[in-house]
Enzyme design. Sequence first.
Site, short mmCIF file in Angstrom:
data_model
loop_
_atom_site.label_atom_id
_atom_site.label_comp_id
_atom_site.label_asym_id
_atom_site.label_seq_id
_atom_site.Cartn_x
_atom_site.Cartn_y
_atom_site.Cartn_z
N GLY A 238 29.08 -0.31 -5.94
CA GLY A 238 29.71 0.64 -5.54
C GLY A 238 29.13 1.10 -4.98
N GLU A 272 25.76 -4.47 -10.25
CA GLU A 272 26.41 -5.18 -9.83
C GLU A 272 26.11 -5.19 -8.04
OE1 GLU A 272 29.78 -4.36 -12.47
OE2 GLU A 272 28.79 -5.69 -14.38
N GLY A 274 27.79 -5.05 -4.22
CA GLY A 274 28.59 -6.00 -3.81
C GLY A 274 28.35 -5.82 -1.85
N CYS A 340 52.24 -11.07 12.61
CA CYS A 340 53.70 -10.78 12.72
C CYS A 340 53.47 -9.96 11.29
CB CYS A 340 54.78 -12.39 12.30
SG CYS A 340 54.86 -12.66 13.77
C1 LIG Z 1 33.73 -5.37 -6.96
C2 LIG Z 1 33.05 -4.67 -8.53
C3 LIG Z 1 31.78 -4.62 -7.88
C4 LIG Z 1 30.90 -4.87 -7.12
O1 LIG Z 1 31.88 -3.28 -6.22
P1 LIG Z 1 30.60 -3.09 -4.31
O2 LIG Z 1 31.84 -1.88 -4.33
O3 LIG Z 1 31.30 -4.24 -3.77
O4 LIG Z 1 29.60 -2.74 -5.10
C5 LIG Z 1 30.78 -4.28 -9.18
N1 LIG Z 1 31.37 -5.03 -10.56
C6 LIG Z 1 32.88 -4.44 -10.78
C7 LIG Z 1 33.08 -5.07 -12.21
C8 LIG Z 1 33.66 -4.86 -9.54
O5 LIG Z 1 34.72 -5.38 -9.59
#
Ligand SMILES: *Cc1c(COP(=O)(O)O)cnc(C)c1O
Length: 411
Positions: A238, A272, A274, A340
């Site tokens: 996050g 986690e 991303g 479109c």
């Molecule tokens: C999408 C997601 C993430 C990654 O979130 P980021 O904002 O990209 O760091 C981590 N854990 C879960 C369960 C997610 O669904």
Amino acid sequence: MSFAYQNKKLMCEGMAVAAIAAQAGTPCYLYSAHQFRENFGAYRNAFLGADATICFAVKACSNIAILKLLGTAGAGADTVSGGEIRRALLAGIAPEKIIFSGVGKTEDEIALALESGIGQLNVESPEELEIVDGIAAARRAKARISLRVNPDVDAGTHEKISTGRKSDKFGIPWPEVWETYQEARTLSHLEVEGVACHIGSQITDLAPFEAAFAKVTDLARELQADGFRLRRIDLGGGLGIQYRDETAVDVGDYAAAVMQSVRPLGLQLFLEPGRSIGASAGALISEVQFIKHAEGRSFAVLDAGMNDLARPAIYGAYHEIIPVRQGDPAESYDVVGPVCESSDIFGTNRRLPRLAAGDLVAILNAGAYGAAMSSNYNTRSLPPEILVEGDQCKVIRERQRFEDIIALERY
Ligand SMILES: *Cc1c(COP(=O)(O)O)cnc(C)c1O
């Protein structure tokens, strides 16, 4: 910065973006291997000395070559579908470093997760507990689970990417958490190993993280006192990035907040992230098709559309757009795609050098939720993905051909 100008030419690491685009065609995604490693390394270094596994959120950038690059650097994988589990395994990521989350796992996906021996299954409802227990029982196995709890904090992020408020669909509602843990311990094919949470995405303030970590670590402590033999705590992802004028939370500050909450528990830590690993490592390169004038506005119509990069259309997200050949800003353009839909707009009133058909632009911070969210809408091919490393590049996904798009259709 892995995308930078040299003699007015935009480079990705040691390669001229224009040269790659001439070879690969446009639109195309370019990734910098160096930037991926650096972003991942920032996490690894910040958590050095802790028993921490950084599990890259596969949905942010799912290409197997990218997962392999991050896996080699030490990353695990956070997955949200059977397909993502299979990608992570193909990338050579050890099953015990794979987490599987998601509100709507199917029985097949749960079975795949158990068969693959993944390290952590995050269960998100009492109903799912029983389903997982049943599937494990049928296989005479024990499922190692964590409960994904919803700590009910408002991350102050975009409506469509908030997950940690009680009104969001994710995780076990806070008032039901204790009861659900008690239920979990009665099910004989479950091994209750941890607590997990993920409160949202693109969070640019430390406070909601701290609030969530405090609640979740208190919970872990109470569970330990109640006899649960927890092994791990998973604090989700996050962390936001700077797309425009936001101030991103420093990974070091984030790590300090995590450690302060978690260290006394003596648990393994899973994270986690991303976006904060992928976004700045990728750009979408596109060619201007036309310059169109209407109602006193100038439109730069690109060959990339919302099917290639959906974030502006879905979230109203801001992405910086820069010319591949550097020049002084001379004009204001609305930079749009050919799809479109009136939401197929990458940016309005963008100051750019005077553009003409054939000029290239780079849409930055597209390495997360870019290619991974691309679609065939308007029967447009998925763009190729190209990984640059130093003065080398390789195609890690070919451009999809028309024949590939229609291959499964019967008529
Ligand atoms: C999408 C997601 C993430 C990654 O979130 P980021 O904002 O990209 O760091 C981590 N854990 C879960 C369960 C997610 O669904």
